[in-house]
Design a protein around this motif. Structure first.
Motif: not given
Length: 593
Positions: A99-100, A137-142, A184-188, A236-250
């Motif tokens: 779980d995250r 924050l909401e974007y990262c949670i989702k 009920t609207k999110s995973s949190l 780790q959230f790493s921004s990308g050229t799509t305009g939305k951060p990407k979530a890199a799993l290490l």
């Protein structure tokens, strides 16, 4: 003069490489920019939890963390105990392996303990920038389905608890000390707050630690062998050229071994390092170059303040007898300026380390002379490579950080390729590709984006233009991506552009980085208006961004233009902005100086 200086630096680097690479093997080709550095010292198949247990057994009474703002310190033995108590609390809340769990906080003791607890519980730590606004924050949670968040009630202007209640309105109507609200609207599902108050809908951090029994602690220890070093450890959230951060799993494996190698280059195995840490913990610099490194080598991490404060850092160096300083070039600029102002009697600093951008010759001299530093070193890497790919060697001349990002890391392969993916000769620019233990497992739940940068051959495409030399050293010569590095923060124009384009009077926005002596680069937004009779100023943009875009992403310069330079096919030529709009840019910079 410049060519002569580069030649001198290359000679110094070459001599250093000969001395330091004597115990390692560098495999390379005669005709292409390819290097594989092999070491006799094998990689370590360990988790963060196992590393913490090992170092606590080895140095039980040595300080792991000193938090100056909290007037607290904990030993490695105490860190293990607290981490296991929190781990049991998290598991008793119903969280399961994999779980995250997010940490949304500046540098506090509980940040370190929370990360260690998640590792010991088999959970995945999601590092969240404490400056995030509610939409971010909401974007990262989702994005990664965060199940729980640990945060302070408030830090400076960021009212974390109130911001969370805006996401989960039912929290405010719930009992204190419980998570009985229905989201009920999110995973949190769980909110843990570090506060002396009992807040509605939130569990107190200290209460969660205090509930652990001896049986709970034994259960945490029993599951350590079931947590694989190859499993995900940190997002780790790493921004990308799509305009939305990407979530890199290490993975545990990549982070621990990268941190271990950093410590070897810093010669932490030869001393008890007491590190004045100015970098944020949520960044890979904090998680890997600092925490993983310290766990492997028994270093003490000193937090001068929850956020970077030059004066607090200088005082902490003296009070806590620090012999190592970590920071971005911008932070070192501020430390030097503050030391010149205060003239504090600093102890001898064995090593200062930086990363994020190349240092100017003057900054190198100032760090050595003003901050009383013996060795000034640098690192280069990316979030997706578990931090470091190149770094200085112990005997490198201090001046080498002016031009080079160091030598290739142990156990990694690197090569430089042209636009068709073919290797170029040594000394020629091209895109840097990296392969080895440290590359990410992938972007969370995003195979398309993962495949764009990480092929089936496991070469990771950095997007950075690079030059590699036969002696294993490299330097950044440009960017294939449009990333802006502002004070060590990696910013991507597309994210800022997409947001500014939602303004009702902005027709088109293009963002570029402008060189800055202190920050390295500043954000400049070039905008076309829908209605030129309604001016849009930098103050207007600042107000528009407030609460919706992190402060470090807000453009420092706003330049209104009538049209943009384009190719015949209509593509924007950003590289021409500073030339075409030189007068407007000069005026904007002058107004801010």
């Amino acid at each position: 003069m410049i060519l002569k200086r580069l030649s001198t630096l290359s000679q110094k680097v070459s001599k250093s490489v000969t001395r330091n690479f004597s115990s390692s093997k560098i495999h390379k080709t005669a005709t292409a920019s390819y290097i594989h550095r092999v070491e006799d010292d094998p990689l370590k198949f360990l988790t963060f939890g196992q590393c913490l247990k090992n170092i606590a057994n080895r140095y039980p009474d040595r300080e792991a963390i000193v938090s100056c703002a909290e007037n607290s310190s904990i030993t490695f033995a105490e860190a293990l105990d607290k981490s296991d108590r929190l781990a049991s609390g998290l598991l008793n809340l119903g969280l399961n392996k994999g779980d995250r769990v997010g940490i949304w906080s500046p540098n506090y003791e509980f940040w370190y303990i929370s990360m260690m607890a998640m590792a010991r519980a088999g959970l995945i730590c999601v590092a969240l920038n404490p400056a995030y606004t509610v939409p971010e924050l909401e974007y990262c949670i989702k994005k990664v389905d965060i199940k729980a968040i640990i945060a302070p009630e408030v830090f400076r202007k960021q009212k974390h608890y109130n911001m969370l209640t805006s996401l989960i309105p039912d929290m405010a109507n719930s009992k204190s000390g419980s998570n009985d609200w229905d989201n009920t609207k999110s995973s949190l599902k769980k909110v843990i707050i570090k506060s002396d108050k009992k807040l509605p809908g939130a569990i107190q951090y200290d209460d969660l630690i205090g509930l652990a029994s001896e049986a709970d602690l034994k259960s945490v220890e029993d599951i350590q062998s079931t947590i694989s070093p190859d499993s995900g450890c940190n997002v780790q959230f790493s921004s990308g050229t799509t305009g939305k951060p990407k979530a890199a799993l290490l993975s545990h494996f990549s982070m621990i071994n990268n941190g271990y190698d950093v410590g070897l280059r810093h010669e932490f195995h030869k001393m008890h390092a007491r590190v004045c840490l100015n970098n944020p913990l949520f960044h890979v610099y904090g998680c890997i170059i600092s925490i993983a490194n310290a766990l492997c080598h028994g270093a003490t991490l000193v937090f001068p303040a929850p956020h970077f404060s030059p004066e607090d850092s200088l005082k902490a160096i003296v009070k806590e007898n620090c012999n190592v300083i970590y920071g971005t070039p911008t932070m070192f600029v501020d430390l030097v300026a503050k030391q010149k102002e205060l003239n504090i009697n600093l102890p001898q600093i064995e090593l200062a380390n930086t990363g994020g951008s190349i240092c100017t010759p003057q900054l190198v001299k100032d760090v050595v002379n003003v901050l009383n530093v013996k060795k000034f070193k640098s690192v280069y890497g990316l979030t997706e490579t578990s931090a470091v790919v190149f770094q200085s060697l112990p005997e490198d001349a201090n001046e080498s950080v002016e031009e080079f990002v160091g030598a290739c890391n142990s156990h990694l392969e690197v090569k430089i390729v042209d636009k068709d993916g073919n290797s170029v000769p040594f000394g020629q620019p091209g895109e840097l590709w990296v392969r080895g233990y440290s590359t990410m497992l992938g972007y969370w739940n995003d195979p398309e984006k993962t495949n764009e940068v990480l092929g089936s051959d496991k070469w990771f495409k950095t997007g950075d233009q690079f030059i590699l030399y036969e002696n294993g050293y490299g330097k950044v010569s440009g960017r294939l991506k449009e990333m802006i590095i502002r004070g060590g923060e990696n910013l991507f124009p597309r994210e800022i552009e997409d947001f500014l384009n939602t303004h009702d009077n902005i027709l088109e926005t293009h963002v570029v980085g402008i060189p800055d002596d202190r920050m390295g680069e500043e954000v400049a937004a070039f905008i076309r208006l829908e209605d030129n009779t309604k001016p849009v100023t930098r103050d207007d943009i600042k107000k528009f961004c407030h609460g919706k875009l992190a402060h470090f992403k807000v453009p420092r310069y706003v330049i209104v233009v009538d049209e943009f330079p384009r190719t015949v096919s209509g593509k924007i030529q950003k590289f021409r902005f500073t030339e075409v709009f030189a007068d407007k840019l000069k005026e904007a910079i002058g107004n801010k100086s």
